[in-house]
Design a protein around this motif. Sequence first.
Motif, PDB file in Angstrom:
ATOM      1  N   LYS A   1     -11.367  -4.614   3.127  1.00 20.86           N
ATOM      2  CA  LYS A   1     -11.501  -4.553   4.585  1.00 20.86           C
ATOM      3  C   LYS A   1     -10.231  -3.987   5.194  1.00 20.86           C
TER       4      LYS A   1
ATOM      5  N   ALA B   1     -10.811 -10.656  -5.607  1.00 25.08           N
ATOM      6  CA  ALA B   1     -10.094 -10.389  -4.356  1.00 25.08           C
ATOM      7  C   ALA B   1     -10.212  -8.926  -3.934  1.00 25.08           C
TER       8      ALA B   1
ATOM      9  N   ASN C   1      -6.488 -11.078  -0.795  1.00 24.25           N
ATOM     10  CA  ASN C   1      -7.500 -12.126  -0.891  1.00 24.25           C
ATOM     11  C   ASN C   1      -8.720 -11.724  -0.079  1.00 24.25           C
ATOM     12  N   LYS C   2      -9.878 -11.863  -0.674  1.00 24.48           N
ATOM     13  CA  LYS C   2     -11.144 -11.519  -0.013  1.00 24.48           C
ATOM     14  C   LYS C   2     -11.098 -10.157   0.650  1.00 24.48           C
ATOM     15  N   GLY C   3     -10.527  -9.191  -0.050  1.00 24.50           N
ATOM     16  CA  GLY C   3     -10.536  -7.822   0.444  1.00 24.50           C
ATOM     17  C   GLY C   3      -9.510  -7.511   1.508  1.00 24.50           C
ATOM     18  N   GLU C   4      -8.607  -8.453   1.758  1.00 27.28           N
ATOM     19  CA  GLU C   4      -7.588  -8.189   2.766  1.00 27.28           C
ATOM     20  C   GLU C   4      -6.192  -8.421   2.194  1.00 27.28           C
TER      21      GLU C   4
ATOM     22  N   GLU D   1      -6.070 -18.866   3.923  1.00 28.95           N
ATOM     23  CA  GLU D   1      -7.091 -17.881   4.265  1.00 28.95           C
ATOM     24  C   GLU D   1      -8.486 -18.486   4.296  1.00 28.95           C
ATOM     25  N   GLN D   2      -8.649 -19.530   3.476  1.00 25.79           N
ATOM     26  CA  GLN D   2     -10.007 -20.040   3.327  1.00 25.79           C
ATOM     27  C   GLN D   2     -10.449 -20.946   4.462  1.00 25.79           C
TER      28      GLN D   2
END
Lengths: 308, 253
Positions: free
Chosen positions: A22, A42, A208-211, A307-308
Amino acid sequence: MRNLISINELSKTYTGGFQALKDINLNIRDGEILALLGPNGAGKTTLISIICGIITPSAGSVYVDGYNIIKDFRITRSKIGLVPQELTTDSFESIWNTVTFSRGLFGKPSNPAHIEKVLKELSLWDKKDNKVMELSGGMKRRLLIAKALSHEPKILFLDEPTAGVDVKLRQDMWQLVGDLRKSGVTIILTTHYIEEAEEIADRVGVINKGEIVVVEEKTELMRKLGKKQLTLELFKKLEAIPKHLSPFNLELAREGSQLIYTYDTQAERTGITTLLGELHDASIKFKDLSTTQSSLEDIFVALVKDEQ
Amino acid sequence: MNLYAIKAIYKFEMSRTMRTLFQSVVSPVISTSLYFVVFGSAIGSRISEIEGISYGSFIVPGLIMLSLITQSLANASFGIYFPKFTGTIYELLSAPVSFIEIIMGYVGASATKSILLGLIILATAELFVPIRIAHPYWMMLFLVLTALTFSLFGFIIGIWADNFEKLQIIPLLIVTPLVFLGGSFYSISMLPPLWQKINLFNPVLYLISGFRWSFYEISDVSITLSLSMIMIFLGLCLATVWWIFKTGYQVKQ
Ligand SMILES: Nc1ncnc2c1ncn2[C@@H]1O[C@H](COP(=O)(O)OP(=O)(O)OP(=O)(O)O)[C@@H](O)[C@H]1O
Ligand SMILES: [Mg+2]
């Protein structure tokens, strides 16, 4: 230092609709070792694959040494060597032939002396006539590195190079990475082992998670986010933490024989003096004290948890 | 143009052939010999001649075409499918090579291999029956064009296939029947009229007819028609490859 790779607003959505990256913005500097840390899934491999041309981006752009990775793919790709995460090799070819093939594929005239040098550096020289399938897992990993180095790249991507590699080999590998860096090669590696990043990288990026969560000089990152802990070895075990000490968020450990105080090194006041004063007033005596700085691992876990 | 890359791919593919020399060369030679035993002797003893050519000699061009087509398809489709299957395609995708160069390497190697094979079968056939080649240049032209066309076709299949079944299905269900229907082992005029008409839609018929003409100067259709058909088919394959290149179909995520 000059930027060698610049990644601008890069996004990737896979055909199934899953967005793996992202809006990534990241600059990689000439001659540095950048470690990319991040949990499984990730987006580390996705990011690397886009820069190397294996996956097409959905949006955004990447420039390598000023050249666009899509428009000027011949120039950018010939500067890059990639060691993939998966051990994918041709089983039936000889080591020598596979490495020679890689060099040709990347548009370089044959140079047996260079191939010999690379194979020797990776301790594969005595296996050069063996078939790839006769190698052990760790040797295959080294073979992939040899293939990536066969065309003398300026930039080396190592996607989890130490997965399944023993301690000795890991040290050899870091030695090699250090040497490459000295010769001016920029290295980007991903890893799950935080000690590795701590040991070898100049900068650390957490994804993490595309960022991208953070990119920072390793030392700076540890200084900024680093928490310190003060551990007090008590004379007498405590049943519970006295009420009036609750603002310090103390922890009781080792069945009440240890008192742990966590503080932020960046804060105006660490609160140590006040704490010690209060302890004195409460007649809590201690025989020893020590401080420890949190490792990159703790920082990483904290960042990813936030982040979560 | 990354010539080193084309050379590297070509050499790599050729060395795969050398490694599998037994399957690559010996088995087609054995099966050709068997065709001679079965078709040449068993059937040939009943059909003595076709248009003045002994049956054994008559089937030679068809036999070569059969091997040329099936081998070109198999080599090229497997050559590009295998890296996709094992994952080594990452290297091809990350290399400074264009799709055109990849094709030149793979298709070139596949065509070379099947042309060599065709010539070996021709030499084997010489041992069994008398062979006359009236137009050697035309023969080579048909050999090369057919090998290239079907290697390209194979390459397309290899790119399209995402499992082993898909890899096999087109050669098995479409190409092999067309080759058998296309007059490898008989003259089209020997078929019932309806089948003769249907067969005019069979591209392989034109190849075999033209190829046989370059040997014995007998053909089911005119030589110009044969040549035009193979050019059209080659053009179609090139266009498909171009389309794949444009869309990145099934190669890249
Ligand atoms: N071909 C694909 N199609 C669909 N989704 C994919 C594909 N490849 C990866 N993904 C998804 O994209 C996300 C990022 O994957 P990626 O491989 O980049 O993670 P990673 O950070 O390298 O993880 P790891 O540490 O496990 O290697 C994951 O959720 C994964 O499921
Ligand atoms: Mg990964």
